[in-house]
Design a protein around this motif. Structure first.
Motif, mmCIF file in Angstrom:
data_model
loop_
_atom_site.group_PDB
_atom_site.id
_atom_site.type_symbol
_atom_site.label_atom_id
_atom_site.label_comp_id
_atom_site.label_asym_id
_atom_site.label_seq_id
_atom_site.Cartn_x
_atom_site.Cartn_y
_atom_site.Cartn_z
ATOM 1 N N GLU A 77 13.249 -20.035 18.628
ATOM 2 C CA GLU A 77 14.287 -20.807 19.285
ATOM 3 C C GLU A 77 14.598 -21.743 18.497
ATOM 4 O OE1 GLU A 77 12.016 -22.787 22.683
ATOM 5 O OE2 GLU A 77 12.811 -21.839 24.225
ATOM 6 N N ALA A 78 15.932 -22.750 18.585
ATOM 7 C CA ALA A 78 15.708 -23.190 17.462
ATOM 8 C C ALA A 78 14.754 -24.162 16.711
ATOM 9 C CB ALA A 78 17.197 -24.487 17.940
ATOM 10 N N ALA A 79 14.310 -24.742 17.434
ATOM 11 C CA ALA A 79 13.640 -26.093 17.454
ATOM 12 C C ALA A 79 12.472 -25.701 15.830
ATOM 13 C CB ALA A 79 12.651 -26.806 17.918
ATOM 14 N N LEU A 101 3.302 -18.350 8.179
ATOM 15 C CA LEU A 101 4.232 -19.611 8.810
ATOM 16 C C LEU A 101 4.945 -19.510 9.964
ATOM 17 C CD1 LEU A 101 6.039 -19.718 4.859
ATOM 18 C CD2 LEU A 101 4.589 -22.147 6.270
ATOM 19 N N LEU A 102 5.702 -18.326 10.196
ATOM 20 C CA LEU A 102 6.464 -18.544 11.663
ATOM 21 C C LEU A 102 5.134 -18.361 12.713
ATOM 22 C CD1 LEU A 102 8.998 -18.008 12.823
ATOM 23 C CD2 LEU A 102 8.725 -15.690 12.626
ATOM 24 N N CYS A 103 4.747 -18.023 12.832
ATOM 25 C CA CYS A 103 3.545 -18.242 13.575
ATOM 26 C C CYS A 103 3.122 -20.218 13.995
ATOM 27 C CB CYS A 103 1.724 -17.583 12.930
ATOM 28 S SG CYS A 103 1.829 -16.005 14.055
ATOM 29 N N TRP A 104 3.007 -20.473 12.195
ATOM 30 C CA TRP A 104 2.677 -21.923 12.721
ATOM 31 C C TRP A 104 3.599 -22.972 13.330
ATOM 32 C CZ3 TRP A 104 5.226 -25.575 9.442
ATOM 33 C CH2 TRP A 104 5.090 -27.213 9.770
ATOM 34 N N GLU A 148 3.855 -22.127 16.604
ATOM 35 C CA GLU A 148 2.231 -22.908 17.296
ATOM 36 C C GLU A 148 2.298 -22.088 18.431
ATOM 37 O OE1 GLU A 148 3.781 -26.372 19.650
ATOM 38 O OE2 GLU A 148 3.310 -27.392 17.853
ATOM 39 N N CYS A 149 1.989 -19.829 17.976
ATOM 40 C CA CYS A 149 2.123 -18.813 18.429
ATOM 41 C C CYS A 149 1.052 -18.275 17.709
ATOM 42 C CB CYS A 149 2.931 -18.523 18.983
ATOM 43 S SG CYS A 149 3.534 -17.376 17.322
ATOM 44 N N LEU A 168 -1.069 -12.393 17.248
ATOM 45 C CA LEU A 168 -0.746 -11.368 18.629
ATOM 46 C C LEU A 168 0.835 -12.205 19.820
ATOM 47 C CD1 LEU A 168 -1.670 -8.895 20.410
ATOM 48 C CD2 LEU A 168 -2.704 -10.080 21.867
ATOM 49 N N GLU A 169 0.424 -12.869 19.624
ATOM 50 C CA GLU A 169 1.634 -13.790 20.271
ATOM 51 C C GLU A 169 3.267 -14.007 19.894
ATOM 52 O OE1 GLU A 169 -0.232 -16.689 22.827
ATOM 53 O OE2 GLU A 169 0.295 -17.309 21.017
ATOM 54 N N LEU A 170 3.223 -13.583 18.900
ATOM 55 C CA LEU A 170 4.204 -13.434 17.759
ATOM 56 C C LEU A 170 5.287 -11.849 18.057
ATOM 57 C CD1 LEU A 170 5.920 -14.940 15.973
ATOM 58 C CD2 LEU A 170 4.729 -13.907 13.663
ATOM 59 N N MET A 171 3.907 -11.173 17.812
ATOM 60 C CA MET A 171 3.972 -10.143 18.368
ATOM 61 C C MET A 171 4.932 -9.233 19.330
ATOM 62 S SD MET A 171 0.423 -7.736 17.228
ATOM 63 C CE MET A 171 1.588 -5.935 17.684
ATOM 64 N N HIS A 172 4.717 -10.240 20.224
ATOM 65 C CA HIS A 172 5.488 -10.089 21.321
ATOM 66 C C HIS A 172 6.263 -10.645 21.400
ATOM 67 C CE1 HIS A 172 1.909 -7.455 23.335
ATOM 68 N NE2 HIS A 172 1.867 -8.226 22.924
ATOM 69 N N LEU A 173 6.998 -11.585 20.270
ATOM 70 C CA LEU A 173 8.921 -11.934 20.390
ATOM 71 C C LEU A 173 9.499 -11.400 19.697
ATOM 72 C CD1 LEU A 173 7.241 -16.471 19.409
ATOM 73 C CD2 LEU A 173 7.743 -15.497 21.386
ATOM 74 N N THR A 174 11.200 -11.487 20.907
ATOM 75 C CA THR A 174 12.160 -10.936 19.853
ATOM 76 C C THR A 174 13.399 -12.363 18.993
ATOM 77 O OG1 THR A 174 12.963 -11.041 21.839
ATOM 78 C CG2 THR A 174 12.292 -9.193 20.916
#
Length: 279
Positions: free
Chosen positions: A48-50, A29-32, A35-36, A39-45
């Motif tokens: 953002e609000a939207a 759900l968070l990837c959706w 919009e990532c 693998l991209e989600l792994m690098h996010l800490t």
């Protein structure tokens, strides 16, 4: 907001709602929402609000047991991605057995020129078959006009619109044969079992595409009567089956002059795709 806090909260909420793999679904759900890719989600800490707002809304819907595919608006099937809506069943991996059975029965890719999909829904079966048989054209029929429109959209989405058409009509009564291949995933759940289905299915997916009447065989009786008029002489019909229905549907087909030539199991070992030809 911190990603770790979002995921921790989501896993708690999903677990309380009875979602089995809450951790995996929270990440999907968070990837959706972001919009990532995973693998991209792994690098996010930080998120953002939207995307946080989008994620929160989606989480509420999933906790109400709305299917993930209806939240994201799409589902993978075979090698395709198709759009979904509450007007259609969500494509399932079990149904891919029909495409596997078709490829096994007609391995020559030039041998199929015409395909009919009865009760097409999203169009996933027809479009998957067309993607494997480049010389074929196909027609999908569904009783719901909204489903036929969605299937046409999916044909365009997967660059198959020039070889696929979809119409709204009552089963096979809307068309005449002959077709080289007839595919169908009809409603086959016994009426009394409907109340026992998972909330995702019972509350959100269209009952007309699920409820097969008292014995689960109403649609098969109509299909088997129609198939002799729809199939080409060397054609085949491939029908999706519910659990334990292979023998009963085979007898219905044989009573109409058809012959069972194969029955392919799905990944769970259930006889799922019945292949019929003329005797």
């Amino acid at each position: 907001m911190r990603k770790i806090d979002l995921l921790r909260h989501a896993v708690e909420r999903l677990s309380l709602a009875g979602i089995e793999d809450a951790s995996s679904e929270a990440r999907l759900l968070l990837c959706w929402a972001c919009e990532c890719t995973p693998l991209e989600l792994m690098h996010l800490t930080e998120i953002e609000a939207a995307p946080v707002d989008r994620f929160s809304t989606a989480l509420e819907r999933r906790c109400a047991r709305e299917p993930m595919a209806f939240i994201t608006g799409e589902q993978g099937f075979w090698t395709l991605d198709v759009s979904v809506s509450p007007e259609t069943l969500i494509p399932r991996g079990d149904s891919e057995s029909l495409i596997e059975a078709l490829l096994a029965h007609k391995p020559e890719r030039e041998s199929v020129r015409s395909i009919l999909d009865i009760g097409t829904g999203t169009g996933c079966l027809l479009l998957a078959a067309l993607s494997e048989y480049p010389q074929a054209w196909g027609l999908g029929v569904d009783i719901a006009p909204q489903a036929a429109q969605l299937a046409q959209h999916n044909a365009r989405r997967n660059h198959l619109a020039e070889r696929a058409a979809f119409i709204a009509g009552c089963w096979a009564e809307a068309v005449k044969g002959p077709f080289d291949v007839v595919l169908s995933n009809p409603p086959y759940i016994e009426h009394e079992v409907m109340a026992q289905l998972m909330p995702e299915v019972r509350q959100y997916e269209p009952h007309r595409a699920l409820d097969g009447g008292d014995d689960g065989l109403i649609a098969y009786r109509a299909l088997c009567k129609s198939l002799p008029h729809l199939l080409a002489e060397d054609g085949c019909a491939i029908l999706e089956l519910g659990i334990g229905q292979a023998e009963a549907v085979t007898l219905l087909a044989e009573a109409e002059g058809l012959k069972r030539v194969a029955c392919r199991k799905d990944l769970g070992g259930i006889e799922r795709a019945l292949v019929l030809t003329f005797s």
